[in-house]
Design a protein around this motif. Structure first.
Motif: not given
Length: 478
Positions: A349-351, A358-359, A377-380
Motif C-alpha cells: 500500500x505504501x508503494x 508520482x503519477x 511501475x510503483x503502483x504495479x
C-alpha cells in the motif's frame, strides 16, 4: 464425486508435475477473468464509434460486469458445495465462453452488456470460487499453498494490468471484437486443461441454498453501485439508491442472523465476520482491487479521451504497471519467507500511494507519455507485493468445510472493490474529462489506498500453523 476420485485428487499432489498440471487451468482462469475486467478500458473509443455509444455507456458496461461478479460471488461459493467444485468451474467457463462469443458479434450496446456484463459476470461468479477452494484443498502444505496462491494472484494481477496492452494490440491490429474472440479461445483451452483436475471432496446436493439471502445481498450491492454511477446525473437519485441499498444489506444481515437462530443454514455464516484477522484482510483486498481497477479505468480513459491516444498506445503505456506487478508477484514466495504478511501488505500500500503521488505530479507537469511510467511501475510493484498475502490471510483463517463460503465472500469483496474503483474514479473523470478531473480521481484512489494501509497496520504478524491447513490457530510470523 466418489471417494476414489477424491482420493485420486489427493494422490495427484504427490506425483511430480501434478501440481503444475492442476494449477495451470486455475491460474489461467483467474487471468482471463481479470483480463476481461481491464482490457475493455482501451477499447472505449473503438466501441463507442462502432456501437454509437458514449464513454459513460462503456463505463456502465465495465462497472456492471464487475458488479455482477461481486453480487453473485457469494452465491457462487455456496453452489460449489452443492454441485461440486469442478462441475461449477466447468459450468462457469461454459457460460463465460457463450458471453464472450456473443460480445464478439454484438450489434449494439445492449447485446454487449448482455454478453459481457451479464453472462461473463455470471460465468466468472461460478468459476472463481472453485479456483480458490480447489487451491486451498489441493495444496495443503503451507509453502506449496503459498506458492500456488502466488501463481494464481500473479496471473490475476497480470491479467488486470496487461489487459490494456493485450487488448490494445488486438484492437489496433484486428478489432475490439477480436479481443472477445480471444477470450473465448482461452476459455476453450482452460476446459481442455481442466481434465487433470479431480475434486478432492464429493459434492453435497442436500446442502440448502439460501435464495432469499442471495437476492438480498445481490440487490443491496447493485443498488449501492448504481447509486455511485448516478452521482454525475442526479444527486438525489444517488442518495436514494445508496440509502435503499444500505437498507437492503441491513435486511440481509437481519435475515442471516434469523436463519441461524432457527437452526437453518444462511447464505453466509455470521461466524465468518467474527475473525478479526480475516475482516482486516477483506478490507485490504477491497482496497487493492479498487486501486487496481480504478487506476486502470482512469488512466486509460484519460489517455484516450483527453490526450487522444489509440488503443495500442494506451496499452503500451500500461506496460510499466504490468512489469512492476509481474516482478513483485513472482517474488512473492521469497518475500513471504522473509517478511510477515502484515509487513508485505503495508509495504504494498505504501508503494502504491507513492506511485499515485508520482503519477499525479509527473503527468500534470509533462505532456510526455514517459511521465506515466514511474508512477505506474510503483503502483504495479505495490499491488504485486500485497495481493497474495491478503488472500492467504483470509483463506487460511478458516477450516476446509468453510472454504466455499469464505472463498465466495473473499472474491465478492475483491470484485466489489473493482466495481467501486471503476464507478467512483470513473464517475469523477467522466463528469469532466479534463486534467483537473484526472487529478481528483487519482487522489480519491490514493485515499482508498490509505484506508487499506490503515487496515493493514492492525493485522497481527501471523501466518497459518504449518502442517495444519484446516486449523485456525496461528503462529508468529517472521
Amino acid at each position: 464425486m466418489t471417494e476414489d476420485a477424491a482420493g485420486k485428487g489427493h494422490a495427484d499432489r504427490g506425483r511430480p508435475g501434478a501440481g503444475k498440471r492442476v494449477l495451470a487451468p486455475l491460474a489461467l482462469a483467474q487471468f482471463i477473468c481479470s483480463f476481461a475486467g481491464s482490457n475493455m478500458n482501451v477499447m472505449i473509443n473503438d466501441i463507442g464509434d462502432d456501437l454509437d455509444t458514449t464513454v459513460q455507456g462503456v463505463q456502465i458496461a465495465i462497472t456492471m460486469f464487475l458488479l455482477v461478479m461481486a453480487a453473485l460471488m457469494i452465491p457462487g461459493g455456496k453452489v460449489t458445495d452443492r454441485v461440486g467444485r469442478k462441475r461449477c468451474f466447468l459450468a462457469g467457463l461454459a457460460v463465460y465462453g457463450v458471453g464472450a462469443s456473443l460480445c464478439a458479434a454484438a450489434p449494439g450496446l445492449g447485446v454487449l452488456i448482455l454478453g459481457y456484463s451479464v453472462l461473463e459476470g455470471i460465468g466468472t461468479a461460478l468459476l472463481i470460487p472453485p479456483v480458490y477452494v480447489l487451491t486451498t484443498l489441493l495444496f495443503t502444505e503451507l509453502t506449496s499453498r503459498a506458492r500456488a496462491f502466488g501463481v494464481i494472484m500473479a496471473a490475476g494481477g497480470v491479467g488486470a494490468a496487461a489487459g490494456p496492452l493485450i487488448g490494445g494490440l488486438i484492437t489496433t491490429t484486428i478489432s475490439w471484437r477480436a479481443a472477445f474472440a480471444f477470450q473465448a479461445l482461452v476459455v476453450a483451452l482452460i476446459i481442455v486443461l481442466s481434465r487433470t483436475i479431480a475434486d478432492p471432496l464429493p459434492p453435497d446436493p442436500s446442502r440448502p441454498f439460501d435464495v432469499r439471502g442471495a437476492v438480498l445481498s445481490a440487490g443491496g450491492l447493485v443498488l449501492i453501485v448504481m447509486g455511485i454511477l448516478a452521482a454525475d446525473n442526479n444527486l438525489w437519485l444517488m442518495l436514494a439508491l445508496l440509502a435503499v441499498g444500505c437498507l437492503v444489506l441491513a435486511g440481509f444481515g437481519h435475515w442471516i442472523r434469523r436463519e441461524e437462530r432457527v437452526g437453518a443454514e444462511p447464505l453466509l455464516s455470521t461466524g465468518l465476520f467474527r475473525n478479526r484477522t480475516s475482516n482486516l484482510g477483506l478490507i485490504t483486498q477491497n482496497a487493492q482491487w479498487l486501486l487496481l481497477m480504478g487506476t486502470s479505468f482512469t488512466v486509460a480513459t484519460y489517455l484516450q479521451v483527453v490526450r487522444g491516444h489509440d488503443a495500442i498506445q494506451t496499452g503500451v503505456i500500461f506496460t510499466a504497471a504490468t512489469l512492476g506487478l509481474l516482478v513483485s508477484s513472482l517474488a512473492a514466495e521469497r518475500l513471504a519467507e522473509r517478511r510477515s504478511q502484515r509487513t508485505l501488505i503495508m509495504s504494498g500500500f505504501a508503494l502504491a500511494v507513492v506511485g499515485i503521488g508520482v503519477l499525479i505530479a509527473l503527468v500534470a507537469g509533462s505532456p510526455s507519455n514517459w511521465a506515466f511510467a514511474p508512477g505506474l511501475l510503483l503502483i504495479g510493484l505495490g499491488l504485486g507485493v500485497m495481493l497474495t498475502p491478503s488472500v492467504n490471510v483470509v483463506q487460511s483463517a478458516f477450516p476446509e468445510d468453510e472454504q466455499g463460503e469464505i472463498s465466495g465472500l473473499s472474491r465478492s469483496v475483491s470484485n466489489l472493490g473493482s466495481s467501486f474503483g471503476t464507478a467512483i474514479a470513473g464517475t469523477i473523470l467522466v463528469a469532466d474529462l479534463s486534467d483537473h478531473a484526472y487529478v481528483v480521481a487519482m487522489a480519491t484512489l490514493a485515499l482508498a489506498a490509505l484506508v487499506g494501509l490503515a487496515a493493514a497496520t492492525r493485522l497481527p504478524r501471523i501466518t497459518p500453523a504449518v502442517g495444519d491447513p484446516s486449523s485456525t490457530s496461528l503462529r508468529p510470523g517472521s
